[in-house]
Scaffold this motif. Structure first.
Motif, PDB file in Angstrom:
ATOM      1  N   CYS A 115       7.720 164.959  17.057  1.00  0.00           N
ATOM      2  CA  CYS A 115       8.714 165.314  17.064  1.00  0.00           C
ATOM      3  C   CYS A 115      10.644 166.008  17.433  1.00  0.00           C
ATOM      4  O   CYS A 115      10.177 165.215  18.547  1.00  0.00           O
ATOM      5  CB  CYS A 115       9.913 165.037  15.935  1.00  0.00           C
ATOM      6  SG  CYS A 115       9.748 164.019  14.103  1.00  0.00           S
ATOM      7  N   VAL A 116       9.880 166.944  18.137  1.00  0.00           N
ATOM      8  CA  VAL A 116      10.602 167.869  19.617  1.00  0.00           C
ATOM      9  C   VAL A 116      10.409 168.127  20.579  1.00  0.00           C
ATOM     10  O   VAL A 116      10.992 167.085  21.200  1.00  0.00           O
ATOM     11  CB  VAL A 116      10.872 169.378  18.344  1.00  0.00           C
ATOM     12  CG1 VAL A 116      11.518 170.134  19.182  1.00  0.00           C
ATOM     13  CG2 VAL A 116      11.688 169.413  17.662  1.00  0.00           C
ATOM     14  N   GLY A 117       8.776 167.342  20.395  1.00  0.00           N
ATOM     15  CA  GLY A 117       7.883 167.073  21.863  1.00  0.00           C
ATOM     16  C   GLY A 117       8.696 165.335  22.272  1.00  0.00           C
ATOM     17  O   GLY A 117       8.942 165.394  23.967  1.00  0.00           O
ATOM     18  N   ALA A 118       9.132 165.296  21.934  1.00  0.00           N
ATOM     19  CA  ALA A 118       9.162 163.615  21.527  1.00  0.00           C
ATOM     20  C   ALA A 118      11.016 163.406  22.439  1.00  0.00           C
ATOM     21  O   ALA A 118      11.733 162.284  22.588  1.00  0.00           O
ATOM     22  CB  ALA A 118       9.063 162.642  21.023  1.00  0.00           C
ATOM     23  N   GLY A 119      11.643 164.705  21.838  1.00  0.00           N
ATOM     24  CA  GLY A 119      12.957 164.395  21.911  1.00  0.00           C
ATOM     25  C   GLY A 119      14.015 164.251  20.951  1.00  0.00           C
ATOM     26  O   GLY A 119      15.138 163.410  21.140  1.00  0.00           O
ATOM     27  N   PHE A 120      13.531 163.577  20.222  1.00  0.00           N
ATOM     28  CA  PHE A 120      13.535 162.916  18.247  1.00  0.00           C
ATOM     29  C   PHE A 120      14.232 164.339  17.844  1.00  0.00           C
ATOM     30  O   PHE A 120      13.730 164.117  16.715  1.00  0.00           O
ATOM     31  CB  PHE A 120      13.142 162.730  18.008  1.00  0.00           C
ATOM     32  CG  PHE A 120      12.568 161.549  16.701  1.00  0.00           C
ATOM     33  CD1 PHE A 120      13.972 160.179  17.394  1.00  0.00           C
ATOM     34  CD2 PHE A 120      12.243 160.167  15.919  1.00  0.00           C
ATOM     35  CE1 PHE A 120      14.239 159.243  16.934  1.00  0.00           C
ATOM     36  CE2 PHE A 120      12.433 158.994  15.418  1.00  0.00           C
ATOM     37  CZ  PHE A 120      13.284 159.022  15.569  1.00  0.00           C
ATOM     38  N   TYR A 121      14.884 164.347  17.775  1.00  0.00           N
ATOM     39  CA  TYR A 121      15.654 165.988  17.114  1.00  0.00           C
ATOM     40  C   TYR A 121      16.128 165.926  16.078  1.00  0.00           C
ATOM     41  O   TYR A 121      15.781 166.488  15.253  1.00  0.00           O
ATOM     42  CB  TYR A 121      16.810 166.401  18.042  1.00  0.00           C
ATOM     43  CG  TYR A 121      16.363 167.120  19.734  1.00  0.00           C
ATOM     44  CD1 TYR A 121      14.994 167.362  19.518  1.00  0.00           C
ATOM     45  CD2 TYR A 121      17.552 166.471  20.976  1.00  0.00           C
ATOM     46  CE1 TYR A 121      15.115 167.768  20.918  1.00  0.00           C
ATOM     47  CE2 TYR A 121      17.070 167.378  21.496  1.00  0.00           C
ATOM     48  CZ  TYR A 121      15.582 167.572  22.101  1.00  0.00           C
ATOM     49  OH  TYR A 121      15.004 168.127  23.160  1.00  0.00           O
ATOM     50  N   ALA A 122      16.933 164.669  16.068  1.00  0.00           N
ATOM     51  CA  ALA A 122      17.675 164.470  13.947  1.00  0.00           C
ATOM     52  C   ALA A 122      16.973 164.873  13.531  1.00  0.00           C
ATOM     53  O   ALA A 122      16.854 165.303  12.044  1.00  0.00           O
ATOM     54  CB  ALA A 122      19.238 163.070  14.501  1.00  0.00           C
ATOM     55  N   PRO A 123      15.489 163.588  13.421  1.00  0.00           N
ATOM     56  CA  PRO A 123      14.063 164.251  12.269  1.00  0.00           C
ATOM     57  C   PRO A 123      13.833 165.054  11.829  1.00  0.00           C
ATOM     58  O   PRO A 123      13.130 165.581  10.705  1.00  0.00           O
ATOM     59  CB  PRO A 123      13.198 162.865  12.479  1.00  0.00           C
ATOM     60  CG  PRO A 123      14.041 162.203  13.632  1.00  0.00           C
ATOM     61  CD  PRO A 123      15.087 162.691  14.264  1.00  0.00           C
TER      62      PRO A 123
END
Length: 241
Positions: A115-123
């Motif tokens: 998730c962090v690698g994809a820039g999907f921080y909230a999840p």
């Protein structure tokens, strides 16, 4: 064309390290096989693979013979993390298996890293919070209202003492501890004592406090000595080395 700056890469890798390290820190508190370093590496590696999957092949997007699919490498991470999980699961006895929660946290931090690698921080933030709630709050509720399984390894210094096992059973009942089984165990060099007997008692108990008091009481009796326990912190609280 997809691009990512060096600053953004550093930000995502650092955040993955932080969130994975937090989960691993909780495992270290429990003296588990995989702690901060393992969870941090899994999370950072997952973030790196996700960054690579999303941005590393941008030059191939318009290629007529290439198909751009960022989910391919992510799928490999989720599938491949199983070998680490299998490595930390151990069968301790016929009724006791340890390491399942640690294996699950390794799988979760892999997802957090993706998730962090994809820039999907909230999840990533939300899941890290849920993991910590599960580890600390739900664990406290579980130990208060449900039984935990474990073992206590004893050394009976004087094996000819009459009815020594009856004393142990009586003590278990006094502290509300359920005995699940008994096994005679082999000696270690550091445990060898003249005319002694080593046994393992598999127990179930509701609160850590009762098992600490039980061990302290056993150690105070002549002829009994606790030399091992499934929870090393119990022995440390009790003054054992």
């Amino acid at each position: 064309m997809l691009e990512i700056s060096v600053l953004s890469i550093i930000e995502r890798i650092s955040l993955a390290a932080l969130l994975g390290g937090i989960v691993g820190w909780e495992r270290d508190l429990r003296d588990k096989q995989a702690g901060i370093k393992t969870h941090l590496l899994v999370s950072v590696g997952s973030a790196l693979i996700m960054i690579l999957s999303t941005y590393g092949f941008h030059s191939m997007i318009d290629h007529e013979n290439a198909r751009f699919d960022p989910a391919r490498l992510a799928h490999g991470v989720i599938s491949g993390i199983g070998f680490l999980g299998a490595g930390v699961i151990m069968r301790r006895s016929d009724k006791k298996v340890s390491g399942i929660t640690t294996a699950a946290t390794l799988w979760v931090v892999a997802a957090i890293g993706l998730c962090v690698g994809a820039g999907f921080y909230a999840p990533a933030y939300i899941v890290t919070f849920v993991v910590l709630v599960n580890a600390f709050i739900l664990r406290a509720i579980e130990s208060r209202f449900f039984y935990s399984s474990g073992y206590v390894k004893l050394q009976i210094v004087d094996s000819e003492e009459p009815n020594f096992f009856g004393k142990i059973i009586t003590l278990l009942g006094d502290y509300g501890i359920i005995m699940e089984g008994v096994k005679f165990c082999e000696y270690k060099e550091s445990e060898v004592d003249f005319n002694c007997l080593n046994i393992i008692i598999f127990v179930k108990y509701k609160q850590n406090g009762c098992i600490v008091d039980f061990i302290r009481h056993l150690n105070s009796l002549q002829g009994f000595r606790v030399i091992d326990c499934n929870d090393k912190k119990v022995l440390l609280k009790n003054g054992e080395k």
